[in-house]
Design an enzyme around this catalytic site. Sequence first.
Site, PDB file in Angstrom:
ATOM      1  N   GLU A 177      72.787  79.017  24.615  1.00 48.45           N
ATOM      2  CA  GLU A 177      71.672  79.034  23.645  1.00 48.45           C
ATOM      3  C   GLU A 177      72.071  78.693  22.215  1.00 48.45           C
ATOM      4  O   GLU A 177      71.640  79.350  21.260  1.00 48.45           O
ATOM      5  CB  GLU A 177      70.972  80.408  23.682  1.00 48.45           C
ATOM      6  CG  GLU A 177      70.417  80.753  25.043  1.00 48.45           C
ATOM      7  CD  GLU A 177      69.591  82.037  25.076  1.00 48.45           C
ATOM      8  OE1 GLU A 177      69.528  82.737  24.041  1.00 48.45           O
ATOM      9  OE2 GLU A 177      69.022  82.334  26.126  1.00 48.45           O
ATOM     10  N   GLU A 181      68.784  80.354  35.613  1.00 45.78           N
ATOM     11  CA  GLU A 181      68.138  81.652  35.383  1.00 45.78           C
ATOM     12  C   GLU A 181      66.679  81.605  35.794  1.00 45.78           C
ATOM     13  O   GLU A 181      65.805  82.174  35.120  1.00 45.78           O
ATOM     14  CB  GLU A 181      68.263  82.067  33.901  1.00 45.78           C
ATOM     15  CG  GLU A 181      69.693  82.117  33.416  1.00 45.78           C
ATOM     16  CD  GLU A 181      69.849  82.629  31.983  1.00 45.78           C
ATOM     17  OE1 GLU A 181      68.911  83.246  31.447  1.00 45.78           O
ATOM     18  OE2 GLU A 181      70.938  82.410  31.413  1.00 45.78           O
ATOM     19  N   ASP A 221      63.086  82.020  36.799  1.00 47.01           N
ATOM     20  CA  ASP A 221      62.017  82.980  37.110  1.00 47.01           C
ATOM     21  C   ASP A 221      60.710  82.365  36.629  1.00 47.01           C
ATOM     22  O   ASP A 221      60.693  81.601  35.665  1.00 47.01           O
ATOM     23  CB  ASP A 221      62.273  84.394  36.559  1.00 47.01           C
ATOM     24  CG  ASP A 221      62.619  84.466  35.078  1.00 47.01           C
ATOM     25  OD1 ASP A 221      62.376  83.487  34.338  1.00 47.01           O
ATOM     26  OD2 ASP A 221      63.127  85.521  34.647  1.00 47.01           O
TER      27      ASP A 221
HETATM   28  C1  XIL Z   1      68.856  89.150  29.688  1.00 49.40           C
HETATM   29  C2  XIL Z   1      69.019  90.247  30.731  1.00 49.40           C
HETATM   30  O1  XIL Z   1      68.268  89.900  31.872  1.00 49.40           O
HETATM   31  C3  XIL Z   1      68.540  91.568  30.169  1.00 49.40           C
HETATM   32  O2  XIL Z   1      68.872  92.628  31.065  1.00 49.40           O
HETATM   33  C4  XIL Z   1      69.177  91.836  28.809  1.00 49.40           C
HETATM   34  O3  XIL Z   1      68.622  92.996  28.247  1.00 49.40           O
HETATM   35  C5  XIL Z   1      68.978  90.676  27.867  1.00 49.40           C
HETATM   36  O4  XIL Z   1      69.482  89.486  28.477  1.00 49.40           O
HETATM   37  N1  XIL Z   1      68.860  84.160  28.614  1.00 49.40           N
HETATM   38  C6  XIL Z   1      70.116  84.503  29.055  1.00 49.40           C
HETATM   39  C7  XIL Z   1      70.339  85.804  29.747  1.00 49.40           C
HETATM   40  O5  XIL Z   1      71.025  83.681  28.985  1.00 49.40           O
HETATM   41  O6  XIL Z   1      71.612  86.342  29.491  1.00 49.40           O
HETATM   42  C8  XIL Z   1      69.276  86.800  29.370  1.00 49.40           C
HETATM   43  O7  XIL Z   1      69.464  87.976  30.176  1.00 49.40           O
HETATM   44  C9  XIL Z   1      67.897  86.221  29.548  1.00 49.40           C
HETATM   45  C10 XIL Z   1      67.712  85.029  28.653  1.00 49.40           C
END
Ligand code: XIL
Length: 297
Positions: A127, A232, A234
């Site tokens: 990010e 990631e 969802d």
């Molecule tokens: C999120 C986790 O799912 C949560 O449990 C935590 O509180 C915050 O981070 N982008 C990412 C992940 O790269 O590491 C993040 O994960 C979600 C957004």
Amino acid sequence: ETTLGAAAAQSGRYFGAAIAAGRLGDSTYVNILNREFNSVTAENEMKWDATEPSRGSFNYTNGDRIANHAIARGMKIRGHALLWHAQMPGWAQSLSGSTLRSAAINHVTQVATHYRGKIHSWDVVNEAFADGTSGGRRDSSLQRTGNDWIEAAFRAARAADPGAKLCYNDYNTDGINAKSTGIYNMVRDFKSRGVPIDCVGFQSHLTNSVPGDYQANLQRFADLGVDVQITELDISGSNQANVYATVTRACLNVARCTGITVWGIRDSDSWRTGQNPLLFDAAGNKKAAYTSVLNAL
Ligand code: XIL
């Protein structure tokens, strides 16, 4: 095939899930994990705040629990994430300039060395690009150490674990837009100058739709000579099952899209509280979205 992992393996891909060490004692959770998935990502346990809670003092207890679970079952591990502006430990948040730079590079070296030989792909930097139309870097203390901090991190990761694929990972990069183009230009520059980068992760936190140029965007990165991964995934909303199928098909249509990871197992495990964006319901039952993905693989 009757599981996500086996279905993905038919085309040489993996199908993974983000998991939490604290849930490895939940038998419903672990049964789904072991049955369906052949790759894992630590949802939080390999981040900077978890692994280096005080400067120079490393804690791998929970990261190792996840890694050991995976290794014992032949699952791949995506390492997540070596450097990120979020979930930095307090001590690192208070640093800047060359002090922060050296602490950050030391962090990369130490963590990648600890997990050397065990990680399929590392999210070396997470990010680092800004949202919006600038196409530029996000302002952060890491960025203010100098624009070369990302390549320095990749070089340190390669030196520490030459066998891991090294990825850049980000969100809101799901179509061809200013942010994804900024990253595209960085990857092209890295490839032209020999900076070690092997893959780009597309987080793909989606809400009921996916840009029509999602596959084309994956393909343009692949054409630079890197693997692409959906890291990631969802998806919330009433069109969830269809969008899951569209994303899965896009990956399968791109030869260098090597795998898909969903960001959790059951809806009740999701960081998107109340949005039910995953493939299994709170009781562990397969949802329509699950069947949609399985049929698309
Ligand atoms: C999120 C986790 O799912 C949560 O449990 C935590 O509180 C915050 O981070 N982008 C990412 C992940 O790269 O590491 C993040 O994960 C979600 C957004």
